[in-house]
Design an enzyme around this catalytic site. Structure first.
Site, mmCIF file in Angstrom:
data_model
loop_
_atom_site.group_PDB
_atom_site.id
_atom_site.type_symbol
_atom_site.label_atom_id
_atom_site.label_comp_id
_atom_site.label_asym_id
_atom_site.label_seq_id
_atom_site.Cartn_x
_atom_site.Cartn_y
_atom_site.Cartn_z
ATOM 1 N N GLY A 39 0.684 -1.350 -0.026
ATOM 2 C CA GLY A 39 -0.016 -0.046 0.077
ATOM 3 C C GLY A 39 0.832 1.219 -0.149
ATOM 4 O O GLY A 39 1.926 1.389 0.502
ATOM 5 N N GLY A 91 0.501 -5.920 0.842
ATOM 6 C CA GLY A 91 -0.402 -6.126 0.096
ATOM 7 C C GLY A 91 -0.049 -6.339 -1.293
ATOM 8 O O GLY A 91 -0.709 -6.967 -2.102
ATOM 9 N N GLU A 107 4.164 -4.767 8.384
ATOM 10 C CA GLU A 107 3.085 -3.774 8.681
ATOM 11 C C GLU A 107 3.286 -3.361 10.254
ATOM 12 O O GLU A 107 2.950 -2.241 10.442
ATOM 13 C CB GLU A 107 1.785 -4.451 8.454
ATOM 14 C CG GLU A 107 1.325 -4.561 6.992
ATOM 15 C CD GLU A 107 1.943 -5.675 6.192
ATOM 16 O OE1 GLU A 107 1.445 -5.919 5.016
ATOM 17 O OE2 GLU A 107 2.619 -6.361 7.132
ATOM 18 N N ASP A 119 -2.418 -7.824 6.544
ATOM 19 C CA ASP A 119 -3.605 -7.611 5.818
ATOM 20 C C ASP A 119 -3.648 -8.274 4.473
ATOM 21 O O ASP A 119 -2.840 -9.082 4.205
ATOM 22 C CB ASP A 119 -4.246 -6.336 5.874
ATOM 23 C CG ASP A 119 -3.434 -5.430 5.002
ATOM 24 O OD1 ASP A 119 -2.370 -5.589 4.933
ATOM 25 O OD2 ASP A 119 -3.850 -4.167 4.427
#
Length: 385
Positions: A72, A119, A142, A150
């Site tokens: 991300g 991601g 993360e 995620d």
């Protein structure tokens, strides 16, 4: 997959249609192909179109420049911090797309060079074929910036050998191309110098027949032999430490192992964990542990709730503080709140794991007939109040 291949700068995703083959290139090389709202929207459009196109049989996914996908775009999150739910749409669209990539009806091949993190790795891991090289680097870092594991990784990590998934989620530990093939995160290792020729051969194959595609890839593949110092050779210690019930017990176990001869590598692991957000570490551990008994759709729905609660600072502002310290001001001294594991309240964690009202959950289609339903624009979030 020539990293220097010319593609239009204004398109963040470039799609090519070559008889029965479709090639999609993530095209934000200066941002290491980080996931942005535009990238998600364009990628979803191509993939839906091609799944429904009877002529399309094989889809190749690759990245422009020196990365596959760095995950991300953290600046998008940070810039939206003062506007309510500014990033809800891109989160919803990408998690929804993650499900469709993992259940895609056409043969997919990811050609992965350079960074494939967070991601971004969700565009690699679930594919029928994922080809990596000696330049590939995989990680889910993360927790280091106050976020959680995620994009389906509470599902994927929980299915890795032993407790390797917990190790990766909590430490952000990096794996090489050979290592991720060895643990099943990717399917084939191909030397970087052969990747361009492999892509040409796949295109000339002009077929999505899985056996034929596998045969071509295997012509270029090399046997994986792990280096002596590979973290995968520490699996017994990882299992011993990361199988503990709590973060506190995991750290205590690591500290005990660190004193033993030959375990100097643990010092860096402990240092990294102690630099990470205590709240994020606890969220990540619980999420991966729950993932062991959840389906992929259940994990994605849970991760959507967690992400929205984190973006809304429901119990902590750590993610914004982490992004500030690591990528905005770059002082590398995040001030976590709370500052230690013992101050993270279980009751607050319970709050962000709670299901949303049914119409506010991530809408993953339950029927194959309507598998492309549930889009953001048809969700309760997009409808006028």
């Amino acid at each position: 997959m020539a990293p220097s291949s010319a593609v239009p700068d204004e398109q963040v995703v470039v799609g090519e249609e070559i008889e029965h083959v479709r090639v999609v290139t993530l095209n934000r090389p200066r941002q290491l192909n980080a996931i942005s709202p535009e990238l998600v929207s364009q990628l979803a459009t191509y993939l839906e179109k091609w799944e429904k196109d009877e002529k399309a049989e094989l889809v190749i996914i690759k990245g422009a420049g020196r990365a596959f996908c760095a995950g991300g775009d953290l600046r998008v999150f940070y810039d939206g911090r003062k506007i309510k739910d500014a990033c809800l749409e891109v989160v919803y669209r990408f998690y929804w797309l993650c499900y469709h990539i993992s259940t895609y009806k056409k043969t997919q091949v990811a050609l992965v060079h350079g960074i494939s993190m967070g991601g971004g790795a969700a565009l690699m891991v679930p594919l029928k074929f994922s080809v990596v090289t000696e330049k590939t680097v995989f990680a889910t870092p993360e927790a280091s910036f106050g976020f959680h594991t995620d994009c389906g990784f509470s599902y994927y990590h929980s299915r890795l050998p032993g407790y390797l998934g917990e190790y990766l989620a909590l430490t952000g530990g990096r794996l090489s191309g050979k290592e991720i093939v060895a643990v099943g995160v990717a399917t084939h290792f191909v030397p970087y110098e052969k990747i361009v020729e492999l892509e040409k051969r796949l295109i000339s194959l002009n077929s999505g027949d899985e056996n034929a595609v596998r045969s071509v890839i295997e012509e270029f593949s090399s046997e994986v032999k792990l280096d002596e110092e590979s973290i995968l050779n520490k699996q017994s210690i990882i299992n011993e430490c990361f199988s503990k019930d709590s973060l506190e017990e995991i750290i205590k176990s690591l500290e005990a192992e660190a004193y033993k001869e030959g375990n100097g590598w643990i010092d860096a692991v402990l240092k990294g964990m102690k630099r990470s957000s205590p709240t994020a570490l606890k969220i990540a551990l619980r999420s991966v542990r729950e993932g062991r008994n959840q389906t992929l759709p259940e994990c994605l729905k849970k991760e959507f709730r967690l992400t929205m609660n984190i973006l809304r600072t429901t119990i902590s502002k750590d993610m914004y503080e982490g992004i500030r310290a690591l990528t905005i001001d770059k002082d590398n001294t995040p001030k976590w709140e709370p500052s230690s594991l013992d101050k993270v309240e279980d009751g607050k964690l319970d709050l962000i794991f709670q299901p949303f009202e049914k119409n506010l959950e991530l809408q993953i289609p339950e029927s194959e007939e309507y598998r492309w339903d549930g889009k953001y624009e048809n969700s309760a979030y997009a409808l006028p109040n």
